[in-house]
Write an enzyme that holds these catalytic residues in place. Structure first.
Site, PDB file in Angstrom:
ATOM      1  N   ARG A  14      38.409  33.889  47.406  1.00  0.00           N
ATOM      2  CA  ARG A  14      39.478  32.856  46.973  1.00  0.00           C
ATOM      3  C   ARG A  14      39.739  32.167  48.377  1.00  0.00           C
ATOM      4  O   ARG A  14      40.415  30.905  48.285  1.00  0.00           O
ATOM      5  CB  ARG A  14      40.798  33.247  46.244  1.00  0.00           C
ATOM      6  CG  ARG A  14      41.256  34.516  46.997  1.00  0.00           C
ATOM      7  CD  ARG A  14      42.457  35.274  46.204  1.00  0.00           C
ATOM      8  NE  ARG A  14      42.983  36.362  46.884  1.00  0.00           N
ATOM      9  CZ  ARG A  14      44.197  36.782  46.722  1.00  0.00           C
ATOM     10  NH1 ARG A  14      45.118  36.099  45.736  1.00  0.00           N
ATOM     11  NH2 ARG A  14      44.728  37.693  47.377  1.00  0.00           N
ATOM     12  N   SER A  41      48.420  32.457  44.843  1.00  0.00           N
ATOM     13  CA  SER A  41      47.135  33.224  44.435  1.00  0.00           C
ATOM     14  C   SER A  41      45.769  32.331  44.928  1.00  0.00           C
ATOM     15  O   SER A  41      44.687  33.052  45.247  1.00  0.00           O
ATOM     16  CB  SER A  41      47.127  33.798  43.177  1.00  0.00           C
ATOM     17  OG  SER A  41      48.303  34.587  43.137  1.00  0.00           O
ATOM     18  N   GLU A  62      48.183  25.873  31.093  1.00  0.00           N
ATOM     19  CA  GLU A  62      47.180  25.541  31.577  1.00  0.00           C
ATOM     20  C   GLU A  62      46.500  24.465  30.702  1.00  0.00           C
ATOM     21  O   GLU A  62      45.810  23.693  31.334  1.00  0.00           O
ATOM     22  CB  GLU A  62      46.187  26.806  31.578  1.00  0.00           C
ATOM     23  CG  GLU A  62      46.729  28.045  32.501  1.00  0.00           C
ATOM     24  CD  GLU A  62      47.728  28.776  32.235  1.00  0.00           C
ATOM     25  OE1 GLU A  62      48.310  29.883  32.455  1.00  0.00           O
ATOM     26  OE2 GLU A  62      48.483  28.657  30.995  1.00  0.00           O
ATOM     27  N   HIS A 113      39.902  35.313  40.843  1.00  0.00           N
ATOM     28  CA  HIS A 113      40.456  36.504  40.165  1.00  0.00           C
ATOM     29  C   HIS A 113      39.522  36.906  38.842  1.00  0.00           C
ATOM     30  O   HIS A 113      39.958  37.297  37.788  1.00  0.00           O
ATOM     31  CB  HIS A 113      41.925  36.569  39.525  1.00  0.00           C
ATOM     32  CG  HIS A 113      43.027  36.654  40.957  1.00  0.00           C
ATOM     33  ND1 HIS A 113      42.937  35.837  41.721  1.00  0.00           N
ATOM     34  CD2 HIS A 113      43.779  37.524  41.057  1.00  0.00           C
ATOM     35  CE1 HIS A 113      43.868  35.867  42.701  1.00  0.00           C
ATOM     36  NE2 HIS A 113      44.277  37.159  42.231  1.00  0.00           N
ATOM     37  N   ASP A 121      44.943  44.596  37.798  1.00  0.00           N
ATOM     38  CA  ASP A 121      45.516  44.022  36.625  1.00  0.00           C
ATOM     39  C   ASP A 121      44.942  44.012  35.439  1.00  0.00           C
ATOM     40  O   ASP A 121      45.494  43.580  34.220  1.00  0.00           O
ATOM     41  CB  ASP A 121      45.183  42.245  37.017  1.00  0.00           C
ATOM     42  CG  ASP A 121      46.331  41.834  37.947  1.00  0.00           C
ATOM     43  OD1 ASP A 121      46.944  42.596  38.728  1.00  0.00           O
ATOM     44  OD2 ASP A 121      46.311  40.625  38.555  1.00  0.00           O
ATOM     45  N   ARG A 171      39.026  37.871  44.005  1.00  0.00           N
ATOM     46  CA  ARG A 171      40.421  38.351  44.707  1.00  0.00           C
ATOM     47  C   ARG A 171      40.137  39.318  45.872  1.00  0.00           C
ATOM     48  O   ARG A 171      40.893  39.135  46.887  1.00  0.00           O
ATOM     49  CB  ARG A 171      41.271  39.091  43.606  1.00  0.00           C
ATOM     50  CG  ARG A 171      42.306  39.702  44.113  1.00  0.00           C
ATOM     51  CD  ARG A 171      43.224  40.596  43.377  1.00  0.00           C
ATOM     52  NE  ARG A 171      44.465  40.923  43.735  1.00  0.00           N
ATOM     53  CZ  ARG A 171      45.233  41.747  42.762  1.00  0.00           C
ATOM     54  NH1 ARG A 171      44.727  42.095  41.761  1.00  0.00           N
ATOM     55  NH2 ARG A 171      46.278  42.220  43.286  1.00  0.00           N
TER      56      ARG A 171
END
Length: 318
Positions: A14, A41, A62, A113, A121, A171
């Protein structure tokens, strides 16, 4: 030899995206970054600092972000939407299908991610179906780079590509093993070794795992061809078939459900042009769970020994 590949430290992919879009911001005034409440992020802070007038914070909305991005293209802008892969695809599939793919809009859907390596997560965020979802959309280009350097290069390259793109990255910190500044060619497979006994086709984080497996196989006297299929669509069918005709068996490796992803793309190509034994390394029609990234890869059969075993099985099927 695979064992001679040099690793230049570790960094999350990322961050490759964040550094890539910042470089684009400096040289292309039409590049616009949008995010759904995840600027940090997605490593957008440098872009926001220097180009605040080309950044849109959409909040946790989104679907609206995709609509805004599609509209921006009408004015000649090149919008890069950013959020987690689950929200980039599953939450907004209808908007992508209608407003971006069907309409042929020049939107770059950039998703972090992704996959099991998201880790703690858990299953709700570890999307394992996104490559398949995006691959099935007419006109959509699907790219899954393998490390920091390649993610940065791919981010820069897609700005010059006319049409919708899905760019998938992750990530965790991961080995950096491609060359800095190396040009990224959309739709062109990358070879890490040449071999005659078995081929390993991989994408994303799993390319490094494929290299590790290839080293073990070479130590066993098995000539292994490791191929990075960073562009799932359009697939480099010429490279795939050239390799298959040489090795006559292969393994596909992906941090994704084996249904609908890289394995399916390779399998369809083989079935049409050169049927050969294929083994699939990926998740097997299942969701993930919370856990440490490397532990999850082991549990779900995506670790280095799993690739070695799959390669040996493919060879035995010849």
């Amino acid at each position: 030899m695979l064992k001679d590949i040099q690793v230049a430290g570790q960094k999350d992919t990322r961050s490759g995206f964040g550094d890539g879009i910042y470089e684009l911001g400096k040289k292309n005034p039409n590049v616009v970054a949008l995010t759904a409440d995840l600027a940090g992020s997605l490593k957008l802070n440098a872009f926001i600092k220097d180009f605040p007038d080309r950044f849109i914070q959409c909040g946790i909305a989104e679907a609206n972000m995709i609509g805004i991005a599609a509209g921006l293209t009408i004015g000649g802008k090149i919008p890069f939407t950013t959020t987690f892969a689950n929200f980039s695809t599953g939450r907004v599939y209808d908007q992508i299908r209608q407003s971006v793919a069907y309409s042929g809009k020049n939107v770059k859907i950039c998703a972090s991610h992704a996959g099991l390596t998201l880790g703690e997560d858990g299953a709700t965020h570890q999307i394992l179906e996104d490559i398949g979802m995006m691959k099935m959309l007419p006109g959509m280009t699907v790219i899954v780079p393998c490390d920091y350097n390649q993610t940065k290069a791919a981010t820069i390259a897609i700005a010059d590509h006319e049409g919708p793109v899905y760019l998938r990255f992750g990530r965790p910190v991961w080995p950096i093993f491609t060359k800095a500044g190396e040009k990224f060619e959309i739709g062109k497979a990358q070879y890490f070794s040449q071999g005659s006994d078995v081929a390993i086709f991989a994408c994303g984080h799993m390319v490094w795992k494929a290299i590790e497996a290839g080293i073990i196989l070479e130590e066993k006297g098995i000539s292994t061809e490791v191929v990075n299929i960073h562009t799932i669509k359009p697939l480099d069918e010429e490279a795939v078939l050239t390799t298959l005709r040489k090795t006559k068996c292969a393994v596909t490796v992906e941090e994704h459900n084996i249904i609908g992803g890289l394995g399916d793309a390779i399998g369809q190509t083989a079935a049409r042009h050169f049927p050969a034994p294929l083994e699939y390394v990926g998740t097997k029609d299942t969701f993930g769970e919370s856990g440490k990234p490397l532990d999850l890869l082991k549990k779900y059969g995506l670790d280095t020994p799993d690739i070695v075993a799959a390669a040996e099985k493919a060879i035995n099927r010849k």
